[in-house]
Design an enzyme around this catalytic site. Sequence first.
Site, PDB file in Angstrom:
ATOM      1  N   ASP A  54       0.846  -1.196   0.000  1.00  0.00           N
ATOM      2  CA  ASP A  54       0.000   0.000   0.000  1.00  0.00           C
ATOM      3  C   ASP A  54       0.881   1.246   0.000  1.00  0.00           C
ATOM      4  O   ASP A  54       1.721   1.420   0.889  1.00  0.00           O
ATOM      5  CB  ASP A  54      -0.898  -0.013   1.243  1.00  0.00           C
ATOM      6  CG  ASP A  54      -1.949   1.080   1.224  1.00  0.00           C
ATOM      7  OD1 ASP A  54      -2.084   1.756   0.178  1.00  0.00           O
ATOM      8  OD2 ASP A  54      -2.636   1.269   2.245  1.00  0.00           O
ATOM      9  N   ASP A 156      -3.240   2.565  -5.922  1.00  0.00           N
ATOM     10  CA  ASP A 156      -2.073   2.668  -5.045  1.00  0.00           C
ATOM     11  C   ASP A 156      -1.848   1.449  -4.164  1.00  0.00           C
ATOM     12  O   ASP A 156      -1.134   1.521  -3.167  1.00  0.00           O
ATOM     13  CB  ASP A 156      -2.194   3.915  -4.165  1.00  0.00           C
ATOM     14  CG  ASP A 156      -3.404   3.865  -3.242  1.00  0.00           C
ATOM     15  OD1 ASP A 156      -4.288   3.007  -3.463  1.00  0.00           O
ATOM     16  OD2 ASP A 156      -3.476   4.675  -2.301  1.00  0.00           O
ATOM     17  N   GLU A 157      -2.428   0.307  -4.495  1.00  0.00           N
ATOM     18  CA  GLU A 157      -2.188  -0.891  -3.698  1.00  0.00           C
ATOM     19  C   GLU A 157      -2.349  -2.145  -4.545  1.00  0.00           C
ATOM     20  O   GLU A 157      -3.079  -2.163  -5.534  1.00  0.00           O
ATOM     21  CB  GLU A 157      -3.103  -0.946  -2.472  1.00  0.00           C
ATOM     22  CG  GLU A 157      -4.564  -0.753  -2.751  1.00  0.00           C
ATOM     23  CD  GLU A 157      -5.378  -0.635  -1.482  1.00  0.00           C
ATOM     24  OE1 GLU A 157      -5.128  -1.405  -0.528  1.00  0.00           O
ATOM     25  OE2 GLU A 157      -6.288   0.208  -1.436  1.00  0.00           O
TER      26      GLU A 157
END
Length: 463
Positions: A54, A156-157
């Site tokens: 993350d 974003d992860e």
Amino acid sequence: MQPINCVILYNKTFHPSVIWIILSIYIEHLFCYYKSRMTGGGVFVPDKVIFHVDVNSAFLSWSAIKLLKEGYHTDLREIPSAVGGDASQRKGIILAKSVSAKKYGVKTGEPIWEARKKCPRLVIVPGDYDYYSKMSNRFMDVARDFSPICEQYSVDECFIDYTGMEHLLGAPEDAAAALKERIWKELGFTVSIGIAPNKILAKMASDLRKPDFITTLYQNELEEKMWPLSVEELFMVGGATKRKLNSVGIWTIGQLAKSSLPDMEHLLGVHGKGIWLYANGIDDSPVRDVELSAPKSFSQSATLPKNITTADAAKADLSRLCTALAYRMRRHQMCAQVVSVYLRRDDFQGFARQHRLARATDISRELTEACYQLFDGLWSGFPIRAIGIGFSDLSPVECFCLSLFDRRETARFIKLDEVGDSLRDRYGHKTLLPLTDLGANRFDHLSRYAPNSDRPATRCPFS
């Protein structure tokens, strides 16, 4: 690497030394297998090893990197700062914040004016979605170097299936440290990594300590690390579910885990079973590369700079959205048979309607006309604050074919889309627009679907 079964049948013709050699090979194999399942600290690693990676304050970190490259003298991550929408476009909310801003009580999703009351010195910068997409793609490129099985969960992860990679890249924690260090050195931002035997525990682990930490959450660590947490910290437990659980005396994840499964199913139905399994660390969903999964629908919406009160203005915005979304759908080589339109009034009440077409299509003109018809049946003259469209019931473009009943212009519309797409691919998404789009509002976020900077595909990772 898996342990092998060794069965030796006694045979008088076997020399004792042969039997001894076979047993030695078997014992050595078992020793190597269990050694490969141990971390550097001597902790046994389960058969499945999943990472959840993350990015810490992704939008803010990426904006800070971009500004530093452009010569900005201050790193946004080191001062009270945030990425926010444009208040003049009525998108004035906090999208991401720095650690310093968090100390002032600034929260993601709150209005900018409220954040400034908490922190008058708050520096707010606009989002740059094209740049975020490029950074996301670079982030995923690095992640895929650590396993061939990598699933992007959001911009974003991601999840990484590290199972079986230990003999190549080392123990899970060592590999996670190497991944974290490489992202920092090559891309310039930090990540938090969770290591666990399944996806739900890996995601929970990455949230336990932030920013810039590596955290494990194996089954024998649940009671110490996860069960003391408040029940709303568990994935898929929202406000309504929390209130129902609190009403029966369940306040922590541990209390939920120790509760009766039939009671949870009676209280919350199928959702109750799901969160009970999550609380007990049970999840068998595999890590899948989303590139292998075709999208099930396409949608796009926009909050308007000011309320729309005329049909012409609303249809101009509908046309703009359709042009962008149809282009995006064609890039995925899909056609849609169901078209939907969503309108939100100035009092935030929403209305939606959908229509099934006679055949699936990817032609911008046909999709736009369908949206116009839905709008005419949906709008009664109220001020429009936000507008959205959706294409669903998808099928591969190979299934599309013209019929004897199609208009003569249909073939020309197809050719026009082909020419328009090639121009957009080469010169950008605003190179060619229908005349009706010229009167539309400016939707900057549509540019994120420009070539080579698509917003990454997302879906629930536990399905």
